[in-house]
Design a protein around this motif. Structure first.
Motif, PDB file in Angstrom:
ATOM      1  N   ALA A 178      65.457  -4.905 -36.021  1.00 56.18           N
ATOM      2  CA  ALA A 178      64.834  -5.749 -35.001  1.00 56.18           C
ATOM      3  C   ALA A 178      63.991  -6.828 -35.674  1.00 56.18           C
ATOM      4  O   ALA A 178      63.213  -6.551 -36.574  1.00 56.18           O
ATOM      5  N   GLU A 179      64.156  -8.071 -35.231  1.00 49.88           N
ATOM      6  CA  GLU A 179      63.429  -9.199 -35.792  1.00 49.88           C
ATOM      7  C   GLU A 179      62.060  -9.316 -35.118  1.00 49.88           C
ATOM      8  O   GLU A 179      61.950  -9.369 -33.895  1.00 49.88           O
ATOM      9  N   LEU A 180      61.026  -9.347 -35.948  1.00 57.44           N
ATOM     10  CA  LEU A 180      59.650  -9.503 -35.461  1.00 57.44           C
ATOM     11  C   LEU A 180      58.947 -10.522 -36.345  1.00 57.44           C
ATOM     12  O   LEU A 180      59.484 -10.971 -37.363  1.00 57.44           O
ATOM     13  N   GLY A 181      57.723 -10.877 -35.960  1.00 57.25           N
ATOM     14  CA  GLY A 181      56.955 -11.798 -36.788  1.00 57.25           C
ATOM     15  C   GLY A 181      55.545 -11.965 -36.271  1.00 57.25           C
ATOM     16  O   GLY A 181      55.286 -11.845 -35.067  1.00 57.25           O
ATOM     17  N   THR A 182      54.616 -12.224 -37.198  1.00 51.45           N
ATOM     18  CA  THR A 182      53.222 -12.482 -36.828  1.00 51.45           C
ATOM     19  C   THR A 182      52.928 -13.971 -36.715  1.00 51.45           C
ATOM     20  O   THR A 182      51.857 -14.351 -36.248  1.00 51.45           O
ATOM     21  N   GLY A 183      53.859 -14.798 -37.151  1.00 50.55           N
ATOM     22  CA  GLY A 183      53.640 -16.234 -37.091  1.00 50.55           C
ATOM     23  C   GLY A 183      52.860 -16.796 -38.259  1.00 50.55           C
ATOM     24  O   GLY A 183      52.646 -18.001 -38.338  1.00 50.55           O
ATOM     25  N   GLY A 184      52.405 -15.927 -39.161  1.00 47.95           N
ATOM     26  CA  GLY A 184      51.626 -16.403 -40.300  1.00 47.95           C
ATOM     27  C   GLY A 184      50.341 -17.076 -39.860  1.00 47.95           C
ATOM     28  O   GLY A 184      49.698 -16.681 -38.877  1.00 47.95           O
ATOM     29  N   GLY A 185      49.950 -18.110 -40.586  1.00 48.28           N
ATOM     30  CA  GLY A 185      48.716 -18.815 -40.261  1.00 48.28           C
ATOM     31  C   GLY A 185      48.780 -19.543 -38.939  1.00 48.28           C
ATOM     32  O   GLY A 185      47.733 -19.828 -38.334  1.00 48.28           O
ATOM     33  N   ARG A 186      49.985 -19.878 -38.462  1.00 52.39           N
ATOM     34  CA  ARG A 186      50.122 -20.572 -37.172  1.00 52.39           C
ATOM     35  C   ARG A 186      49.939 -19.634 -35.990  1.00 52.39           C
ATOM     36  O   ARG A 186      49.741 -20.096 -34.858  1.00 52.39           O
ATOM     37  N   GLY A 187      50.021 -18.342 -36.218  1.00 49.14           N
ATOM     38  CA  GLY A 187      49.797 -17.378 -35.153  1.00 49.14           C
ATOM     39  C   GLY A 187      50.991 -17.209 -34.235  1.00 49.14           C
ATOM     40  O   GLY A 187      52.102 -17.688 -34.507  1.00 49.14           O
ATOM     41  N   LEU A 188      50.756 -16.510 -33.141  1.00 50.45           N
ATOM     42  CA  LEU A 188      51.795 -16.222 -32.151  1.00 50.45           C
ATOM     43  C   LEU A 188      51.519 -16.969 -30.861  1.00 50.45           C
ATOM     44  O   LEU A 188      50.359 -17.107 -30.433  1.00 50.45           O
ATOM     45  N   THR A 189      52.563 -17.444 -30.236  1.00 54.87           N
ATOM     46  CA  THR A 189      52.460 -18.094 -28.931  1.00 54.87           C
ATOM     47  C   THR A 189      52.924 -17.128 -27.855  1.00 54.87           C
ATOM     48  O   THR A 189      53.953 -16.463 -28.003  1.00 54.87           O
ATOM     49  N   ARG A 190      52.150 -17.049 -26.790  1.00 50.18           N
ATOM     50  CA  ARG A 190      52.526 -16.153 -25.684  1.00 50.18           C
ATOM     51  C   ARG A 190      53.614 -16.814 -24.856  1.00 50.18           C
ATOM     52  O   ARG A 190      53.377 -17.802 -24.162  1.00 50.18           O
ATOM     53  N   ASN A 191      54.819 -16.280 -24.936  1.00 52.57           N
ATOM     54  CA  ASN A 191      55.925 -16.802 -24.138  1.00 52.57           C
ATOM     55  C   ASN A 191      56.468 -15.746 -23.188  1.00 52.57           C
ATOM     56  O   ASN A 191      57.637 -15.748 -22.828  1.00 52.57           O
ATOM     57  N   THR A 299      47.162 -18.468 -24.353  1.00 45.86           N
ATOM     58  CA  THR A 299      48.466 -19.070 -24.662  1.00 45.86           C
ATOM     59  C   THR A 299      48.932 -18.736 -26.074  1.00 45.86           C
ATOM     60  O   THR A 299      50.118 -18.823 -26.384  1.00 45.86           O
ATOM     61  N   GLY A 300      47.994 -18.362 -26.944  1.00 45.64           N
ATOM     62  CA  GLY A 300      48.362 -18.010 -28.305  1.00 45.64           C
ATOM     63  C   GLY A 300      47.195 -17.377 -29.032  1.00 45.64           C
ATOM     64  O   GLY A 300      46.063 -17.355 -28.532  1.00 45.64           O
ATOM     65  N   VAL A 301      47.476 -16.844 -30.216  1.00 41.70           N
ATOM     66  CA  VAL A 301      46.435 -16.201 -31.013  1.00 41.70           C
ATOM     67  C   VAL A 301      46.720 -16.488 -32.480  1.00 41.70           C
ATOM     68  O   VAL A 301      47.879 -16.560 -32.903  1.00 41.70           O
ATOM     69  N   THR A 302      45.660 -16.707 -33.255  1.00 45.53           N
ATOM     70  CA  THR A 302      45.767 -16.923 -34.695  1.00 45.53           C
ATOM     71  C   THR A 302      44.853 -15.935 -35.414  1.00 45.53           C
ATOM     72  O   THR A 302      43.888 -15.430 -34.821  1.00 45.53           O
ATOM     73  N   PRO A 303      45.123 -15.654 -36.691  1.00 46.09           N
ATOM     74  CA  PRO A 303      44.283 -14.699 -37.435  1.00 46.09           C
ATOM     75  C   PRO A 303      42.826 -15.119 -37.554  1.00 46.09           C
ATOM     76  O   PRO A 303      41.955 -14.270 -37.761  1.00 46.09           O
ATOM     77  N   THR A 304      42.530 -16.420 -37.428  1.00 46.12           N
ATOM     78  CA  THR A 304      41.135 -16.867 -37.551  1.00 46.12           C
ATOM     79  C   THR A 304      40.251 -16.318 -36.448  1.00 46.12           C
ATOM     80  O   THR A 304      39.022 -16.322 -36.586  1.00 46.12           O
ATOM     81  N   ALA A 305      40.846 -15.847 -35.354  1.00 43.19           N
ATOM     82  CA  ALA A 305      40.045 -15.266 -34.272  1.00 43.19           C
ATOM     83  C   ALA A 305      39.412 -13.940 -34.674  1.00 43.19           C
ATOM     84  O   ALA A 305      38.511 -13.453 -33.979  1.00 43.19           O
ATOM     85  N   PHE A 306      39.844 -13.362 -35.789  1.00 39.97           N
ATOM     86  CA  PHE A 306      39.375 -12.033 -36.195  1.00 39.97           C
ATOM     87  C   PHE A 306      38.682 -12.080 -37.553  1.00 39.97           C
ATOM     88  O   PHE A 306      38.831 -11.177 -38.364  1.00 39.97           O
ATOM     89  N   ARG A 307      37.914 -13.133 -37.778  1.00 41.67           N
ATOM     90  CA  ARG A 307      37.141 -13.230 -39.005  1.00 41.67           C
ATOM     91  C   ARG A 307      35.972 -12.235 -38.982  1.00 41.67           C
ATOM     92  O   ARG A 307      35.614 -11.710 -37.919  1.00 41.67           O
ATOM     93  N   PRO A 308      35.349 -11.988 -40.127  1.00 46.87           N
ATOM     94  CA  PRO A 308      34.313 -10.938 -40.195  1.00 46.87           C
ATOM     95  C   PRO A 308      33.131 -11.146 -39.258  1.00 46.87           C
ATOM     96  O   PRO A 308      32.460 -10.183 -38.898  1.00 46.87           O
ATOM     97  N   HIS A 309      32.868 -12.397 -38.832  1.00 50.62           N
ATOM     98  CA  HIS A 309      31.700 -12.599 -37.967  1.00 50.62           C
ATOM     99  C   HIS A 309      31.864 -11.897 -36.619  1.00 50.62           C
ATOM    100  O   HIS A 309      30.866 -11.605 -35.949  1.00 50.62           O
ATOM    101  N   VAL A 310      33.124 -11.617 -36.211  1.00 42.82           N
ATOM    102  CA  VAL A 310      33.318 -10.873 -34.957  1.00 42.82           C
ATOM    103  C   VAL A 310      32.696  -9.482 -35.076  1.00 42.82           C
ATOM    104  O   VAL A 310      31.996  -9.011 -34.170  1.00 42.82           O
TER     105      VAL A 310
END
Length: 449
Positions: A178-191, A299-310
């Motif tokens: 099964a093909e999956l992906g995290t989108g890398g630095g660009r993140g995932l778009t909610r489709n 609409t989307g999520v990127t890894p920067t939303a989960f930096r240590p300051h959270v």
């Protein structure tokens, strides 16, 4: 008459003091004050009614999300003494796994990465399970370490998760064909469809939209946002109920014993490592669920939303309310969001409404230089311009003052009885038995047992 008046006043004061001792009353008063202050700020800024209600709606959304994660962290630190500073990593695992499971198999448009196309309830369950399993992977080897090394392990794990999500290797990969992906630095778009459509498509929700339109002038989008905030409050209540029941169970009393003296708990035949693993997995699963509910409608999520300051934010909320108190976790989340997170932004707007600040210097040197000639105006304008940047400084100052003045937090580490029922309030048995051998008349009735 005077004596009766004094007695009545004393009784009334006693009743009010007893009422104030209830945690629910404290939360109600604190939250009522927060909402009244923000409503007043909205009026001062010239907001319309729908603008004020939307401000309070956003406040409710943030308080509910931070309250959930703080309750989960309180299960780790407040009840068991597990120093987890990798909260953001478990939130990220829950959200990313959910999105990958829910995204359609054949992506279209900007959504370049496929998923499994599973129904949303199954995808959410998968995200929660994945966050719990990640907690298990961390806990089994790391719980043999001391508290400070365990903390280092958790924050390192969170950073591995965040940086792993940005890597090119995780951008797109295959799992059992099964093909999956995290989108890398660009993140995932909610489709995929809005996860709340199961509620938004009900007939009753149309009535809710009409009601909010009549009361506040809301359109369908604003009504959906308000409904989602209400759902999050209900989920927060569910978190509170679950952790409260857990803390009052025999399992929870063992956790408190581990927190106070792990060696004593071991001497009583308790396998403390097993208890710590169970509670760590449970807390991580709840953190994953909170991360899902935080952003899975975006609409989307990127890894920067989960930096240590959270994680840092969550710890501030827990420290404000007090470790070991579920009510304190909710109260601390409310005060953190209202005063430290959203407060500086609204204070700045309020100052701009009242005072004309003027242009600020472009550099720090240009702001500090005039101080040598006793001209503080450029420095004050520069400080005001960088007010939001100084938010971290304000949080640090507040944290230092709180730890100095009230290290246990507002509601933390109060006395807890070992028994599930208040033994001191048992009714006195009316028997003819005399005093116990070696005892006195005051020993009867079981008050000292």
């Amino acid at each position: 008459m005077s004596a009766n008046t004094t007695a009545n006043a004393t009784d009334e004061r006693t009743r009010l003091e007893a009422l104030w001792e209830r945690d629910a009353v404290k939360i109600f008063v604190a939250f009522a004050a927060i909402y009244l202050v923000y409503a007043a700020i909205g009026l001062a800024l010239g907001y319309s009614l729908d603008g004020i209600v939307n401000t309070l709606r956003r406040m409710t959304y943030l308080i509910a999300v931070y309250g959930m994660v703080t309750l989960a962290l309180n299960l780790h630190w407040g009840y068991t003494g597990l120093f987890n500073i990798g909260v953001a990593g478990f939130m990220a695992i829950g959200l990313y796994v959910t999105m990958m499971l829910a995204k359609p198999v054949d992506p279209t448009g900007a959504a370049q990465y496929p998923g499994l196309g599973l129904p949303m309830p199954i995808a959410i369950a998968g995200g929660v399970v994945a966050a719990g399993l990640a907690g298990l992977v961390v806990a089994i080897p790391a719980l043999r370490l001391r508290a400070d090394y365990f903390a280092i392990t958790t924050i390192a794990f969170a950073e591995i998760v965040r940086l792993g999500l940005t890597s090119g290797m995780a951008q797109q990969f295959s799992v059992f064909g099964a093909e999956l992906g995290t989108g890398g630095g660009r993140g995932l778009t909610r489709n995929y469809g809005d996860p709340m459509n199961v509620i938004f498509e009900l007939e009753a929700f149309s009535s809710f939209v009409d009601l909010t339109n009549a009361l506040f002038g809301f359109g369908p989008t604003q009504a959906r946002a308000l409904a989602y905030s209400i759902v999050l409050v209900l989920v927060l209540i569910g978190f509170y109920w679950l952790i409260q029941r857990t803390s009052r169970s025999p399992f929870g009393r063992v956790l408190k014993a581990i927190r106070e003296d792990e060696e004593a708990a071991q001497s009583l035949g308790k396998n403390t490592n097993r208890f710590k693993i169970k509670v760590f997995v449970l807390g991580c699963a709840l953190m994953g669920l909170a991360g899902i509910l935080w952003r899975f409608r975006r609409t989307g999520v990127t890894p920067t939303a989960f930096r240590p300051h959270v994680t840092f934010y969550i710890w501030i909320a827990l420290i404000i309310g007090g470790a070991g108190s579920n009510t304190g976790s909710v109260l601390g989340s409310g005060l953190f969001v209202a005063v430290l997170f959203e407060g500086p932004r609204y204070v700045r707007r309020l100052i701009e409404e009242v005072v004309t600040v003027g242009d600020a210097p472009n550099t720090f040197a240009g702001a500090v230089g005039p101080l040598l000639s006793a001209n503080p105006a450029p420095f004050l304008r520069y400080t005001f311009e960088e007010f939001l940047t100084l938010q971290f400084v304000l949080m640090g100052v507040a944290l230092v003052l709180l730890m100095h003045r009230r290290p246990d937090g507002l509601l933390g580490h109060r006395e807890e009885t070992a028994a599930a029922i208040p033994l001191a309030d048992r009714p006195v048995a009316e028997t003819g038995a005399g005093p116990r051998p070696g005892g006195t008349d005051s020993d009867r009735g079981g008050d000292s047992q």
